[in-house]
Write a protein that holds these residues in place. Structure first.
Motif, PDB file in Angstrom:
ATOM      1  N   LEU A  83       0.857  -1.184   0.000  1.00 44.77           N
ATOM      2  CA  LEU A  83       0.000   0.000   0.000  1.00 44.77           C
ATOM      3  C   LEU A  83       0.893   1.233   0.000  1.00 44.77           C
ATOM      4  O   LEU A  83       2.000   1.200   0.541  1.00 44.77           O
ATOM      5  N   ALA A  84       0.396   2.332  -0.583  1.00 48.35           N
ATOM      6  CA  ALA A  84       1.259   3.519  -0.646  1.00 48.35           C
ATOM      7  C   ALA A  84       0.454   4.789  -0.827  1.00 48.35           C
ATOM      8  O   ALA A  84      -0.575   4.803  -1.509  1.00 48.35           O
ATOM      9  N   PHE A  85       0.946   5.859  -0.216  1.00 44.52           N
ATOM     10  CA  PHE A  85       0.532   7.214  -0.523  1.00 44.52           C
ATOM     11  C   PHE A  85       1.541   7.805  -1.521  1.00 44.52           C
ATOM     12  O   PHE A  85       2.705   7.381  -1.575  1.00 44.52           O
ATOM     13  N   SER A  86       1.122   8.817  -2.251  1.00 47.24           N
ATOM     14  CA  SER A  86       2.089   9.606  -3.009  1.00 47.24           C
ATOM     15  C   SER A  86       2.939  10.391  -2.010  1.00 47.24           C
ATOM     16  O   SER A  86       2.482  10.690  -0.896  1.00 47.24           O
ATOM     17  N   PRO A  87       4.183  10.719  -2.365  1.00 47.88           N
ATOM     18  CA  PRO A  87       5.024  11.477  -1.430  1.00 47.88           C
ATOM     19  C   PRO A  87       4.372  12.764  -0.938  1.00 47.88           C
ATOM     20  O   PRO A  87       4.412  13.073   0.255  1.00 47.88           O
ATOM     21  N   ALA A  88       3.755  13.533  -1.839  1.00 45.18           N
ATOM     22  CA  ALA A  88       3.165  14.808  -1.430  1.00 45.18           C
ATOM     23  C   ALA A  88       2.030  14.603  -0.449  1.00 45.18           C
ATOM     24  O   ALA A  88       1.906  15.320   0.557  1.00 45.18           O
ATOM     25  N   ARG A  89       1.183  13.611  -0.710  1.00 43.21           N
ATOM     26  CA  ARG A  89       0.060  13.355   0.198  1.00 43.21           C
ATOM     27  C   ARG A  89       0.558  12.850   1.545  1.00 43.21           C
ATOM     28  O   ARG A  89       0.014  13.212   2.590  1.00 43.21           O
ATOM     29  N   LEU A  90       1.589  12.014   1.517  1.00 48.54           N
ATOM     30  CA  LEU A  90       2.127  11.495   2.774  1.00 48.54           C
ATOM     31  C   LEU A  90       2.676  12.627   3.637  1.00 48.54           C
ATOM     32  O   LEU A  90       2.390  12.702   4.842  1.00 48.54           O
ATOM     33  N   ILE A  91       3.462  13.519   3.032  1.00 50.48           N
ATOM     34  CA  ILE A  91       4.019  14.636   3.792  1.00 50.48           C
ATOM     35  C   ILE A  91       2.894  15.525   4.325  1.00 50.48           C
ATOM     36  O   ILE A  91       2.946  15.997   5.469  1.00 50.48           O
ATOM     37  N   ASP A  92       1.855  15.729   3.523  1.00 56.37           N
ATOM     38  CA  ASP A  92       0.700  16.503   3.997  1.00 56.37           C
ATOM     39  C   ASP A  92       0.064  15.837   5.215  1.00 56.37           C
ATOM     40  O   ASP A  92      -0.331  16.521   6.175  1.00 56.37           O
TER      41      ASP A  92
END
Length: 268
Positions: A83-92
């Motif tokens: 499973l994964a978030f995009s980097p930008a969404r994860l940092i948000d």
């Protein structure tokens, strides 16, 4: 004091001491080969936090924010279960949680990471919170604490970065019920071959090697694992867990005592 944010009442949260360090555990859900569960990074992070709290002195004010289990794992998405978030969404996600916690008056934070693939995002998140909100945000990845002398070979430390002897040892200690011991093997990556023929090119640059590249897990080893899992032992996992947890106690204690620096840092 209560050590988990979710155990606090709203009055407890409002009354946290000014030198409280709030820790945000960030992990990942991704394949770890045929022998380890997809939650390996989360189980390791959770186990280290539990041991850290057992070792933390009562007079050190620290509280653990809700674990962020899913991380940035694009390199593993070709394997089922990842499973994964995009980097930008994860940092948000990380910065939104910390910004909310700061509304209770907390000014010192630590992002505690257990997934190598997102280590590069930690400094970005910390700086964003400094610039936007004037918060003091430290960050740490557990594998930067080093390893007890002689526990793992230099080759395993250099190349066994995913599901090898290190992570398998921790899981044999923390969650042996989830380790498929009949599937444990020596999963040697192509990284050695690359470095044998290239002078400045590596899947894991640094230590004198200048260039890296964007890779998927199967590019380094068909199984998705890199390292000699066959060398893992539960005893090594226990010792390593204590090693990291002890250093995490020292780090949080340092952050709690850095009053003059934190005041100057968050003032402008």
């Amino acid at each position: 004091m209560r050590r988990y944010w979710t155990d606090l009442t709203t009055r407890d949260a409002a009354a946290l001491p000014p030198d409280t360090v709030a820790i945000l555990p960030v992990a990942a859900v991704e394949q770890h080969g045929p022998h380890l569960p997809v939650g390996t990074d989360a189980f390791i992070n959770r186990g280290m936090i539990v041991r850290f709290l057992e070792l933390l002195p009562d007079n050190v004010p620290a509280v653990v924010l809700p674990e962020q289990t899913v991380g940035a794992s694009a390199e593993h998405l070709d394997f089922a279960g990842s499973l994964a978030f995009s980097p930008a969404r994860l940092i948000d996600n990380w910065t939104d949680i910390i910004a909310c916690a700061a509304r209770a008056g907390v000014r010192r934070f630590l992002i505690f990471n257990s997934h190598g693939g997102q280590s590069g995002f930690l400094a970005h998140a910390a700086l964003d919170l400094r610039v936007r909100l004037g918060l003091f945000v430290a960050y740490a990845a557990w594998f930067d604490a080093g390893y007890p002398e002689g526990m793992f070979t230099p080759e395993e430390i250099a190349y066994g970065m995913h599901g090898g002897a290190i992570e398998t040892s921790l899981m044999l200690h923390l969650r042996p019920d989830l380790v498929r011991q009949d599937e444990i093997a020596d999963f040697q990556p192509v990284t050695r071959e690359i470095e044998a023929t290239a002078r400045q090119f590596s899947a894991n640059p640094g230590n004198g090697r200048l260039g890296g590249f964007g890779w998927k897990a199967q590019d380094l080893q068909r199984s998705g694992v890199t390292g000699n899992a066959a060398a893992a032992t539960a005893e090594n996992g226990r010792i390593l867990l204590d090693h990291v947890a002890t250093r995490l106690v020292e780090l949080v204690s340092d952050l709690g005592k850095a009053d003059e620096f934190v005041t100057r840092y968050t003032a402008g």
